[in-house]
Every structure is written in C-alpha cells, then in structure tokens.
Design a protein around this motif. Structure first.
Motif, PDB file in Angstrom:
ATOM      1  N   ASN A 260       5.599  -1.268  -0.092  1.00 45.99           N
ATOM      2  CA  ASN A 260       6.489  -0.431   1.413  1.00 45.99           C
ATOM      3  C   ASN A 260       7.961  -2.272   2.053  1.00 45.99           C
ATOM      4  O   ASN A 260       7.767  -1.465   2.830  1.00 45.99           O
ATOM      5  CB  ASN A 260       5.829   0.274   1.876  1.00 45.99           C
ATOM      6  N   ILE A 261       7.229  -2.920   1.227  1.00 42.50           N
ATOM      7  CA  ILE A 261       8.242  -4.224   2.180  1.00 42.50           C
ATOM      8  C   ILE A 261       9.565  -3.838   2.062  1.00 42.50           C
ATOM      9  O   ILE A 261      10.352  -3.983   3.002  1.00 42.50           O
ATOM     10  CB  ILE A 261       8.137  -5.132   0.936  1.00 42.50           C
ATOM     11  N   CYS A 262      10.413  -3.311   1.110  1.00 44.23           N
ATOM     12  CA  CYS A 262      11.516  -2.184   1.315  1.00 44.23           C
ATOM     13  C   CYS A 262      12.160  -1.520   2.444  1.00 44.23           C
ATOM     14  O   CYS A 262      13.001  -1.903   2.989  1.00 44.23           O
ATOM     15  CB  CYS A 262      12.546  -1.801  -0.443  1.00 44.23           C
ATOM     16  N   ASP A 263      11.089  -1.267   3.457  1.00 40.65           N
ATOM     17  CA  ASP A 263      11.007  -0.562   4.346  1.00 40.65           C
ATOM     18  C   ASP A 263      11.350  -1.601   5.115  1.00 40.65           C
ATOM     19  O   ASP A 263      11.986  -0.937   6.050  1.00 40.65           O
ATOM     20  CB  ASP A 263       9.577   0.000   5.317  1.00 40.65           C
ATOM     21  N   PHE A 264      11.726  -2.878   5.194  1.00 42.24           N
ATOM     22  CA  PHE A 264      12.007  -3.654   5.930  1.00 42.24           C
ATOM     23  C   PHE A 264      13.007  -4.482   5.348  1.00 42.24           C
ATOM     24  O   PHE A 264      13.997  -4.591   6.435  1.00 42.24           O
ATOM     25  CB  PHE A 264      10.909  -4.543   6.301  1.00 42.24           C
TER      26      PHE A 264
END
Length: 531
Positions: A260-264
């Motif tokens: 979920n790095i794309c959340d950031f």
C-alpha cells in the motif's frame, strides 16, 4: 492548517460519493473521496517518511532479535541490507503506480484481482495492519511504563494480578490502555496531513538515535568490543537459517508498505522521484538505522553483561531517571507516528473509520504475546509475510506487463477500475474478469502459499513431523511467495490472456504521459455510482 476537523458534523454511516471531473474526454469519477485520484508531495517528504519509519522500536528489534538469536553483528547487518534491497525494489515499483495514476492500494489491486477480488488483497493487508497496530500500541504502552517508572519509581513495584501464562503484567496492561487512549484522537489526522507529523519525527528521532549510538560505542570503548562477538548459536539452528530469517525479518515490516505504498505516493509529484527515493532510502538510510539495534544490543552485552533485544529494557538499565523518561518519550513518539499511518476502505469505511476499526481489533490480537520474546517476534514477522509476498508478486507482474517488460503492452485504464460492467461501455468489464474476480490472480496466490505452508505449520507447532527442509524454505518466506506467485500469474496470463482494452491504447498513453507531468487533472475518469 486543519488536522482534525469536526468529527460530528454531517455524520452519516454511509460514505457519500464525490466527483472528480477532468480528463481527456470530460468524464467523471464518482466514488468515496479516499478512493479518488489526487496530486502530491516531493522527494524530501518521501525520504523523510522512510527515515522516520526506520527510527522505531520494531525496526530496532528486527536487528536486535537476530543478534539475540546468536547471529554475529556483521552477518546481521548483511542480512538486513539484503532484505532492504529486495523490498525496496517492490516499494519503488508499486509506489511508481501510485504516483503516475494517483490511485491507492484498494483501487490499484482491482487491476490484478478484479473489482470484487481485490477484497482478498485488502483483507490480507488489513489483518497485518490490525496485528501491527496492536503490537505497536503495546510497545507504546511499554514506553509509558518506563516513563511512569522514571517519574514514580514505586510504580515498578505495582502488584501483578495476572497469571504468568498471560505474558503481560497488570502494570503493563494498564500502560497499554493508557497509550491506547492517548493515540485515539490522533487517528483523526488524515493521511494527506501526515507529512507534517513525519517531519517532526524525522528531526527528533535521528538526533535521539545518534545520541543512543554514541552512548553505546563510547561506553563499550569503541567498535572493537561491539563487533568482536561471532556467531554463537545455542538453539540448534544453522548460521544460514538465522541469516535468511534475519533477512526475512527485515523484509516483513516493509512488506505491508510494499503493497500500500501507493496510498502515500499518490500524493507525490514525480514518479521517477518515488522510484529512486524508495530504493535509495530503504537500502541505505534505513539500513543504517537498523545498525543502531545491532550496535546497542552488542554494546549492552559488553557494558552490562545482559543480552536484551528490547530497547526499553536498555533504558531501564540506566541510572539516570531523566534519561529513561526522555528515551521512552522518543520511542513513544515513533510508535504514534507509525500507528496513525495505517488505513483501510469500502462503502461504509473510509480511512479514518478504518483506523478506528483497526484500533479496536488490534486489542483482540493480544500483542503482548508477539512481544513476549525475540523468537515470538520473528515468528510473527514471518507469519503474515506468507500472504503478503504472493500479492506483491502478482501486482508487480501486472506492473511489468504495463510497461512492456512482460507479455504485451496493457495500459491501466483508470475509469474501468471504478465501476461495474455496463452494456453502454465497451471497456467497463475489463477489470470485471469473471463475476468480478480474476481467477489467474487468485489461483496464483493459492499456489504461492503451498511451498511455505509446511514451514508455517512448523512455526506454530514445532512437534509436527515435518521435514527440516520446510523450515529453511520458510526462512525465505516472502521471496519464495513473491516469485512463485509472479511465475504462476505470468503463466496463467500467457495461457489464458485477460481482456485487453483494444480501442483505448492511444488514450491511455496520452493519460500516462500527462500523468508524468502530474496532476489528478490529467487522469481520465468515469461515473461510478455507489463504488
């Protein structure tokens, strides 16, 4: 700058959809706000985020637990560096997707698992988040215990009313709930505002870390005594097993963020910056931070003759009560910053509600059992990696497919990620696959669990008649799951190719090139009622 807003104004159980209008053809996405594409942050914030994440109790314990298990300091650093190199590539590539398309993990996973199948990926990530939240909160409670003991030494003598098999004392449980209550209001901070909190942490924690590092080296009379300890194994395991277990332990805390790095990074301004910032920051600065755990653990053994993997136990060895308090306060700040960066989604759950649900369920995870010993902590790290590695392998295989590294070019079609099939649209079912599920991803995910299941069972019950080789495979649980899932998913895509958007390649290419110049304004979108 408003961090909290009004928690009671216009309350509704259902998350109301909002529209984001822009794009090549004037279409609109309509869904809950936390799912919409957004613009973003720069390289300083992203590097600061990883450095802030690195200075935490869990990262310290990843290194210290390996030393406490008998691995030499030098071998521990090498294992952690290797683990960080591996996971940094996954973080960089998945982060690139968030920066280009402005989407978060639940939406991104729809492209691989299907509109409904994404639940599998989200639930696996959410379960890890719940247990991590509880574990981090218990660490925060330990910080509170040290601070209270520093202020009132008699607190350390508080009578315990719990049995030994509870793995927690009355005072520790009290401090756990004190910290729990303190952090609840802070969970209201929206993810887009977290950069400011991490900037505070990225200033305070490195100063504290270098101070602790200097104390350890100085009191141990240099690096010689600290690194003089060789590998000394008393558990019956081999050095190779401990090395790869340490590597997996280094991967595990970042395996969650690799998904979920794309959340950031959807808030980032440049995809290229996201890619290289993640790879550099995880490989170098974060590994340097892990060395703190190695050095302090080894130094404490030299100074006090005590082998402890817990930094808060180190604090309690000091004679200065002020030093104990401020060290515990810094560790508590690190825990809070990490805990409030968790999130989840769908129709009745947004990021804030997801955090509070995570907070409630985190107590039920009994995190004091995870923190009971170095062995239980490393078992926990490997336990959830069995599910996260395959998901990362599937997502990154799709990523390489989209950038023409594998198979044929297949751009991500943002509108199709947000709505159910419609007879009025030729592309509405491209991520619907079969009844909303991509069987290729689900079967690949299932196959990837098989090699690690025997070793996982052995971790749960060491008396099971399982070959010793299963233990060695499980010591590389995340890489094994990643590569098996990636290979199987690739084979299934070759044997039974999924639907390709035939008429939208030029349009998607235009969207992608505009995304490189940045902005949610450049993303093509479409109406998606109720998603």
């Amino acid at each position: 700058m408003v961090l909290f807003g009004n928690p009671f104004g216009n309350f509704s159980w259902r998350i109301h959809a909002e529209e984001s209008q822009a794009g090549v053809n004037g279409q609109v996405i309509k869904c809950q706000p936390d799912l919409l594409p957004v613009p973003g942050m720069g390289p300083f914030h992203l590097t600061g985020y990883w450095i802030a994440e690195a200075f935490g109790i869990s990262q310290y314990q990843v290194a210290s637990s390996a030393v406490a298990s008998g691995l030499s300091p030098g071998a521990t650093i090498g294992a952690i560096f290797l683990g960080h190199i591996i996971i940094s590539i996954a973080c960089g590539l998945n982060g690139w997707v968030g920066a280009v398309y402005g989407i978060n993990f639940p939406v991104y996973a729809r492209a691989s698992f299907g509109i409904r199948g994404t639940v599998v990926a989200v639930v696996c990530r959410a379960v890890a988040a719940i247990v991590w939240f509880g574990t981090q909160t218990y660490q925060g409670g330990q910080c509170v215990s040290v601070m209270l003991g520093a202020i009132w030494p008699s607190f350390k003598n508080m009578r315990n009313h719990l049995p030994p098999n509870a793995h927690v004392t009355s005072s520790e449980l009290l401090c756990f709930f004190i910290f729990y209550v303190i952090q609840l209001p802070l969970l209201w901070i929206h993810i887009s505002k977290l950069r400011y909190l991490f900037m505070v942490k990225v200033v305070v924690m490195p100063i504290f870390g270098f101070t602790l590092f200097g104390w350890a080296v100085s009191r141990a009379h240099g690096f010689g005594p600290v690194f003089s300890h060789g590998t000394s194994i008393t558990s019956g395991n081999t050095a190779a097993y401990l090395f790869f277990s340490a590597m997996t332990s280094a991967i595990a805390p970042k395996a969650t963020l690799a998904l979920n790095i794309c959340d950031f990074t959807r808030y980032a301004k440049s995809p290229r910056t996201v890619l290289w910032t993640n790879i550099f920051a995880l490989s170098i600065p974060v590994t340097l931070c892990a060395i703190l755990g190695v050095v302090v653990t080894s130094a404490v053994q030299v100074i006090y003759g005590v082998l402890t993997w817990n930094p808060l136990q180190v604090c309690e060895l000091w004679s200065s009560r002020a030093a104990q308090f401020f060290a515990a306060f810094c560790w508590a700040l690190a825990v809070i910053a990490t805990n409030i960066s968790a999130n989840s989604i769908p129709k009745y759950i947004n990021i804030r509600r997801g955090q509070y649900i995570c907070a409630v369920l985190g107590v039920a995870a009994c995190p004091w059992i995870v923190q009971n010993s170095a062995k239980s902590f490393t078992s926990f790290l490997g336990g959830y990696s069995i599910f996260l590695g395959p998901i990362a392998g599937i997502l990154l295989t799709d990523f390489l497919n989209r950038v023409e590294v594998l198979l044929r070019h297949r751009d991500m079609h943002i509108p199709a990620l947000y709505y159910y099939p419609s007879p009025l649209s030729a592309t509405s079912d491209v991520y619907w696959y079969t009844a909303g599920f991509n069987w290729r991803a689900l079967v690949a995910f299932t196959f990837a669990l098989i090699p690690n299941l025997p070793g996982f069972a052995l971790k749960v019950d060491a008396t099971l008649p399982i070959p010793v080789g299963a233990k060695y495979i499980f010591s590389c649980v995340w890489p094994v799951g990643f590569f098996v899932a990636a290979l199987m998913y690739l084979v299934f895509n070759i044997a039974a190719p999924p639907p390709i958007i035939a008429n939208n390649k030029a349009e998607a290419s235009q969207t992608s090139s505009m995304a490189d110049e940045k902005g949610c304004d450049c993303l093509q979108v479409v109406r998606a009622e109720g998603v």
